[in-house]
Design an enzyme around this catalytic site. Structure first.
Site, PDB file in Angstrom:
ATOM      1  N   ASP A 136      -7.312  -0.995 -20.093  1.00  0.00           N
ATOM      2  CA  ASP A 136      -8.417  -1.502 -19.259  1.00  0.00           C
ATOM      3  C   ASP A 136      -9.020  -0.490 -18.276  1.00  0.00           C
ATOM      4  O   ASP A 136      -9.237  -0.820 -17.093  1.00  0.00           O
ATOM      5  CB  ASP A 136      -7.971  -2.755 -18.490  1.00  0.00           C
ATOM      6  CG  ASP A 136      -7.611  -3.925 -19.400  1.00  0.00           C
ATOM      7  OD1 ASP A 136      -7.684  -3.770 -20.628  1.00  0.00           O
ATOM      8  OD2 ASP A 136      -7.255  -4.996 -18.878  1.00  0.00           O
TER       9      ASP A 136
ATOM     10  N   LYS B 223      -9.398  -8.141 -25.433  1.00  0.00           N
ATOM     11  CA  LYS B 223      -8.542  -9.276 -25.070  1.00  0.00           C
ATOM     12  C   LYS B 223      -9.212 -10.092 -23.988  1.00  0.00           C
ATOM     13  O   LYS B 223     -10.104  -9.596 -23.294  1.00  0.00           O
ATOM     14  CB  LYS B 223      -7.176  -8.765 -24.607  1.00  0.00           C
ATOM     15  CG  LYS B 223      -7.299  -7.854 -23.393  1.00  0.00           C
ATOM     16  CD  LYS B 223      -5.974  -7.305 -22.958  1.00  0.00           C
ATOM     17  CE  LYS B 223      -6.129  -6.478 -21.708  1.00  0.00           C
ATOM     18  NZ  LYS B 223      -6.555  -7.243 -20.533  1.00  0.00           N
TER      19      LYS B 223
ATOM     20  N   CYS C 293      -2.318  -6.111 -16.006  1.00  0.00           N
ATOM     21  CA  CYS C 293      -2.381  -5.878 -17.454  1.00  0.00           C
ATOM     22  C   CYS C 293      -1.384  -4.832 -17.944  1.00  0.00           C
ATOM     23  O   CYS C 293      -0.832  -4.977 -19.037  1.00  0.00           O
ATOM     24  CB  CYS C 293      -3.812  -5.554 -17.854  1.00  0.00           C
ATOM     25  SG  CYS C 293      -4.852  -7.028 -17.680  1.00  0.00           S
TER      26      CYS C 293
HETATM   27  C1  VGL Z   1      -6.794  -7.392 -15.162  1.00  0.00           C
HETATM   28  C2  VGL Z   1      -7.001  -9.110 -13.676  1.00  0.00           C
HETATM   29  C3  VGL Z   1      -7.876  -9.756 -14.510  1.00  0.00           C
HETATM   30  C4  VGL Z   1      -6.176  -6.069 -15.474  1.00  0.00           C
HETATM   31  C5  VGL Z   1      -7.663  -8.012 -16.018  1.00  0.00           C
HETATM   32  O1  VGL Z   1      -6.738  -5.318 -16.299  1.00  0.00           O
HETATM   33  O2  VGL Z   1      -5.107  -5.759 -14.901  1.00  0.00           O
HETATM   34  N1  VGL Z   1      -6.454  -7.942 -14.000  1.00  0.00           N
HETATM   35  N2  VGL Z   1      -8.203  -9.196 -15.687  1.00  0.00           N
END
Ligand code: VGL
Ligand code: ZN
Length: 204
Positions: free
Chosen positions: A10, A108, A153
């Site tokens: 991410d 995702k 994540c």
């Molecule tokens: C994430 C919160 C919501 C992350 C993704 O990538 O850690 N955190 N969506």
């Protein structure tokens, strides 16, 4: 040595400074990760990729605010600002990240009703992303996790990796944490250690 894969989690604009769910220093991981990727035979990346109105967004639950915790379908859900909406600039992977060595990008969080922190499956632990199968078919036994965010994540990916039979490490200097709610990061790291995840404090 058994085959290792690097999982780059991410590294998207919404998790970088000025992003919708900004993680302090999030963009600092980009150059660190670029230095790591050539050293792994397999590199995969994940991309948080939500439909508008996703159930993890506070805006989908009138009367709530971001970072409030609710129960959603029987599990704890931290509510987030709207972020990583599929196709928006904030959902793009940071342009500084060298994607040439990246073999696959796993998206995702696409189910409107359930969040998906882990690279491997949704938070209900029901719907796999297919990443475990990809890695197994490539004879990967060991994963190294970097990226954003440490406490959500990256952590969830490491937890699932171990549960799915991979050895797992998080290389902490190439991650950055949300750091909320208070105490969550520390509890999460302690839990990961107890599960056998190796938390590295330096980059090799
Ligand atoms: C994430 C919160 C919501 C992350 C993704 O990538 O850690 N955190 N969506
Ligand atoms: Zn998300």
């Amino acid at each position: 040595m058994e085959k290792r894969a690097l999982i780059v989690v991410d590294v998207q604009y919404d998790f970088c400074p000025a992003g919708a769910l900004a993680v302090r220093g999030g963009d600092e991981v980009v150059s660190l990760i670029n230095a790591l990727t050539p050293r792994f035979p397999i590199v995969v990346a994940t991309q948080d990729w939500h439909p508008p109105g996703h159930a993890s967004f506070a805006s989908s639950h009138p009367g709530t605010k971001p970072l409030e915790v609710i129960e959603l379908d029987g599990i704890r859900q931290v509510l987030w600002p709207d972020h990583c909406v599929a196709g928006t600039p904030g959902a793009e992977i940071h342009a500084g990240l060298d994607l040439r060595p990246v073999r696959a990008i796993v998206r995702k969080g696409t189910d409107p009703r359930v969040d998906s922190y882990s690279a491997f499956r949704d938070n209900h632990r029901e719907h796999p992303t297919g990443l475990a199968g990809l890695l197994r078919e490539l004879a990967v036994a060991h994963v190294v996790i970097v990226g954003l965010a440490t406490d959500y994540c990256a952590a969830a990916s490491a937890r699932d990796a171990v549960e799915m039979g991979f050895a797992a490490e998080i290389w902490l200097p190439a991650t950055r944490a949300v750091g909320a709610p208070p105490g969550h990061l520390e509890r999460t790291l302690a839990e990961l250690r107890s599960l056998g995840v190796v938390l590295r404090d330096d980059l090799p």
